[in-house]
Scaffold this motif. Structure first.
Motif, short mmCIF file in Angstrom:
data_model
loop_
_atom_site.label_atom_id
_atom_site.label_comp_id
_atom_site.label_asym_id
_atom_site.label_seq_id
_atom_site.Cartn_x
_atom_site.Cartn_y
_atom_site.Cartn_z
N ASP A 299 0.84 -1.20 0.00
CA ASP A 299 0.00 0.00 0.00
C ASP A 299 0.87 1.26 0.00
OD1 ASP A 299 -1.73 2.04 0.46
OD2 ASP A 299 -2.67 1.17 2.24
N LYS A 300 0.74 2.06 -1.04
CA LYS A 300 1.56 3.28 -1.18
C LYS A 300 1.33 4.27 -0.04
CE LYS A 300 3.72 4.25 -5.41
NZ LYS A 300 4.92 4.08 -4.66
N ASP A 301 0.13 4.23 0.54
CA ASP A 301 -0.20 5.19 1.61
C ASP A 301 0.22 4.69 2.99
OD1 ASP A 301 -1.34 6.84 -0.28
OD2 ASP A 301 -3.27 5.78 -0.15
N PHE A 304 4.62 1.06 6.07
CA PHE A 304 5.11 -0.26 6.44
C PHE A 304 5.81 -0.94 5.27
CE2 PHE A 304 4.43 -4.88 6.44
CZ PHE A 304 5.13 -5.21 7.60
N ARG A 305 6.96 -1.55 5.55
CA ARG A 305 7.68 -2.33 4.54
C ARG A 305 7.91 -3.74 5.05
NH1 ARG A 305 12.26 0.97 1.26
NH2 ARG A 305 10.81 2.37 0.26
N LEU A 306 7.98 -4.68 4.17
CA LEU A 306 8.26 -6.05 4.57
C LEU A 306 9.74 -6.10 4.96
CD1 LEU A 306 6.17 -8.23 4.54
CD2 LEU A 306 7.02 -8.98 2.33
N MET A 307 10.02 -6.20 6.23
CA MET A 307 11.42 -6.16 6.67
C MET A 307 12.13 -7.44 6.22
SD MET A 307 11.45 -3.24 7.81
CE MET A 307 13.15 -3.09 8.31
N GLY A 308 13.40 -7.29 5.84
CA GLY A 308 14.15 -8.45 5.35
C GLY A 308 13.93 -8.69 3.88
N PHE A 309 13.18 -7.78 3.25
CA PHE A 309 12.95 -7.88 1.80
C PHE A 309 13.52 -6.64 1.11
CE2 PHE A 309 10.34 -11.12 -0.27
CZ PHE A 309 10.21 -12.00 0.80
N GLY A 310 14.15 -6.85 -0.03
CA GLY A 310 14.68 -5.73 -0.81
C GLY A 310 16.10 -5.40 -0.40
N HIS A 311 16.82 -4.82 -1.31
CA HIS A 311 18.21 -4.45 -1.06
C HIS A 311 18.62 -3.40 -2.08
CE1 HIS A 311 22.55 -4.83 -0.47
NE2 HIS A 311 22.27 -5.42 0.66
N ARG A 312 19.43 -2.44 -1.65
CA ARG A 312 19.89 -1.41 -2.57
C ARG A 312 20.64 -2.00 -3.77
NH1 ARG A 312 21.39 3.89 -2.18
NH2 ARG A 312 19.28 4.22 -1.49
N VAL A 313 21.39 -3.04 -3.54
CA VAL A 313 22.22 -3.59 -4.61
C VAL A 313 21.61 -4.85 -5.24
CG1 VAL A 313 24.52 -4.46 -5.20
CG2 VAL A 313 24.29 -2.63 -3.51
N ASP A 357 2.98 -10.11 -7.72
CA ASP A 357 3.42 -9.23 -8.81
C ASP A 357 4.20 -8.01 -8.33
OD1 ASP A 357 2.97 -10.27 -11.16
OD2 ASP A 357 1.31 -8.93 -11.76
N TYR A 358 3.75 -7.42 -7.22
CA TYR A 358 4.41 -6.22 -6.68
C TYR A 358 5.89 -6.51 -6.41
CZ TYR A 358 5.55 -2.57 -3.20
OH TYR A 358 6.14 -1.54 -2.49
N PHE A 359 6.15 -7.63 -5.71
CA PHE A 359 7.52 -7.95 -5.32
C PHE A 359 8.34 -8.40 -6.54
CE2 PHE A 359 5.09 -8.00 -1.48
CZ PHE A 359 5.94 -7.40 -0.56
N GLN A 361 7.81 -7.41 -9.76
CA GLN A 361 8.08 -6.21 -10.57
C GLN A 361 9.20 -5.37 -9.97
OE1 GLN A 361 6.10 -4.95 -13.32
NE2 GLN A 361 5.28 -7.02 -13.42
N LYS A 362 9.17 -5.20 -8.65
CA LYS A 362 10.16 -4.33 -8.00
C LYS A 362 11.43 -5.08 -7.63
CE LYS A 362 6.74 -1.13 -6.07
NZ LYS A 362 6.85 -0.13 -7.13
N LYS A 363 11.47 -6.36 -8.01
CA LYS A 363 12.66 -7.19 -7.75
C LYS A 363 13.02 -7.20 -6.27
CE LYS A 363 14.45 -6.66 -12.37
NZ LYS A 363 15.38 -6.07 -13.27
N PRO A 366 14.17 -11.86 -0.53
CA PRO A 366 14.65 -11.88 0.86
C PRO A 366 16.14 -11.51 0.90
CG PRO A 366 13.54 -13.94 0.32
CD PRO A 366 13.68 -13.18 -0.96
N ASN A 367 16.53 -10.71 1.88
CA ASN A 367 17.95 -10.37 2.04
C ASN A 367 18.54 -11.16 3.22
OD1 ASN A 367 17.42 -8.85 4.46
ND2 ASN A 367 16.68 -7.17 3.17
N VAL A 368 19.81 -10.93 3.52
CA VAL A 368 20.53 -11.74 4.52
C VAL A 368 19.86 -11.70 5.90
CG1 VAL A 368 22.12 -9.88 5.19
CG2 VAL A 368 22.87 -12.24 5.40
#
Ligand code: ACO
Length: 435
Positions: A299-301, A304-313, A357-359, A361-363, A366-368
């Motif tokens: 939700d754009k508004d 909250f973010r799914l912690m442990g997901f996503g990474h700058r690199v 799809d959201y995850f 599309q945005k690549k 799970p991160n370390v």
């Protein structure tokens, strides 16, 4: 850098039609860079890149990451091979020297590290100056910086031998200091290091043994600890490593530089994320709440973010997360923790997010940090120690980068510039004349 025929790029000022040419430099792997060192002197422009998303700050031979492919190499060796086949002290040696040691070199290195594992007795008194409920990272920032007050014979950064001894001291003493921070917060007596144990075994021994009972290190847990240390040993020019390099660029002593790195690592967007993952998994509670939490993350508004997901690199599965997931299973099996609700929630969350799809599309993968909190908690560490463990491991990388920078003949003090948007020049008005 390679000596390939020089490619260049041309920058054009569309207003005046002026053109400037800049060389392109090629590394051994990864994207080439535009050499903008003469940008200001040649053009009167600065480059503007807050967050350094497109800026290479240094030349380095230590670690390579291809975030799109999910590749992490230390001195050319894939992280999963190192985690599964090596031990932490060997990886630390590899990071420092550039090569895997032969048997004699490995023995010598291990001896050099273990002879420095104890800390000065007077340093121990520092701990009683902290409140018992102090966060162990606050204690670490203080005591690691304080090492410079105790080891005057290894703070001359222009002396290669002193630099080497300081490196050994930092790698050797950081687990001792971390375990002491843990013991202090638990109200238990400090445990001295045992040099016949491996780095990981010794750390567990210093954290979990008490004088009243015999303590035998569990080999499965020591194996897991070793892997966790290896997976966190280095990660190229991340925020804390760049902080160490920037502090060092002024000629600051090694202990002060590593204390600066620890301070930076403490932030929740960096080393503090595994704690945040665990809190999130606990708050989810059961698997049926997952769709709701995934909906919130999308939700754009909602912030909250799914912690442990996503990474700058990494725009692919973090290669460290795969090893971490496997290690998590081994630890929970060994400890007889069946159907751990946190692990089950984590795995289900991962399954659902990776199909969403959201995850996709945005690549966002799970991160370390996604699994490490579950393992550390099962091993008996409180959440406040998670980032401390990260700092113990990352000291190997920080020290390697510190050494590399000091050996760089092109070393300069780090001094970024800015896009100034404040007031223009104005005359001082005496207070009685101000409205
Ligand atoms: N949950 C939901 N959406 C996310 C998440 C997430 N975890 N991560 C990124 N996104 C979305 C953003 O909302 C953004 O969407 P938009 O394009 O519609 O605005 C898009 O993905 C890109 O996100 P950015 O924040 O621009 O990506 P950046 O590379 O700057 O951030 C970061 C990376 C900070 C790690 C981010 O993914 C995040 O906050 N993750 C959760 C915290 C975390 O796990 N941190 C640990 C990092 S690993 C480490 O330091 C050891």
């Amino acid at each position: 850098m390679t000596d390939a025929p020089h490619r260049t790029v041309t920058l054009t000022d569309d207003a005046t039609g002026k053109k400037w040419t800049f060389p392109i430099l090629d590394g051994s792997m990864g994207p080439s860079v535009i050499d903008t060192r003469k940008l200001y002197s040649g053009t009167d422009f600065f480059a503007h890149d807050p967050g350094f998303t497109s800026t290479s700050s240094c030349e380095s031979k230590i670690t390579f990451i291809d975030g799109d492919k999910g590749i992490l190499l230390h001195r050319g060796y894939p992280i999963d091979e190192l985690a599964n086949k090596s031990d932490f002290l060997e990886v630390a040696q590899l990071l420092q020297t550039g090569e895997l040691p032969n048997a004699a070199e490995k023995r010598e290195w291990n001896k050099n590290i273990t002879m420095h594992t104890m800390v000065h007795e007077q340093l121990i008194r520092f701990y009683s100056g902290f409140r018992r409920d102090a966060h162990p990272m606050a204690v670490m920032v203080g005591v690691v910086g304080a090492l410079s007050a105790f080891y005057h014979d290894s703070i001359d950064i222009n002396d290669a031998r002193q630099r080497e001894i300081a490196s050994h001291r930092l790698i050797a003493k950081i687990p001792t200091l971390a375990a002491m921070a843990f013991k202090y917060s638990a109200g238990q007596p400090f445990v001295y290091p045992q040099n016949h144990l491996t780095y990981a075994e010794n750390f567990l021994h210093m954290c979990f043994s008490v004088p009243a009972e015999p303590y035998k290190v569990n080999p499965v847990l020591a194996h897991a600890m070793n892997k966790i240390f290896i997976l966190h040993a280095d990660h190229e020019q991340n925020a804390s490593t760049s902080t160490v390099r920037l502090a060092s660029s002024s000629g600051a002593n090694p202990f002060a530089c590593i204390a600066a790195g620890i301070a930076c690592l403490w932030g929740p967007a960096h080393g503090g994320a595994n704690e945040a993952v665990l809190r999130m998994l606990m708050s989810i509670g059961s698997k049926d709440k997952i769709p709701e939490i995934v909906k919130r993350a999308k939700d754009k508004d909602d912030t909250f973010r799914l912690m442990g997901f996503g990474h700058r690199v990494y725009k692919n599965y973090d290669p460290r997360a795969k090893v971490m997931q496997q290690t998590c299973r081994e630890v929970l099996d060994e400890l007889g923790i069946k159907n751990d609700p946190l692990l089950e929630t984590a795995m289900e969350l991962e399954r659902i997010a990776l199909q969403d799809d959201y995850f996709i599309q945005k690549k966002l993968y799970p991160n370390v940090d996604f699994y490490s909190g579950i393992i550390l908690r099962a091993m008996g560490f409180p959440m406040s120690m998670f980032t401390v463990l990260f700092a113990v491991a990352r000291t190997a990388g920080w020290v390697a980068h510190w050494q590399e920078q000091l050996n760089d003949p092109e070393r300069k003090i780090g001094r970024p510039r800015q896009l100034y948007t404040g007031a223009t020049t104005r005359a001082f008005v005496p207070v009685e004349q101000r409205e």
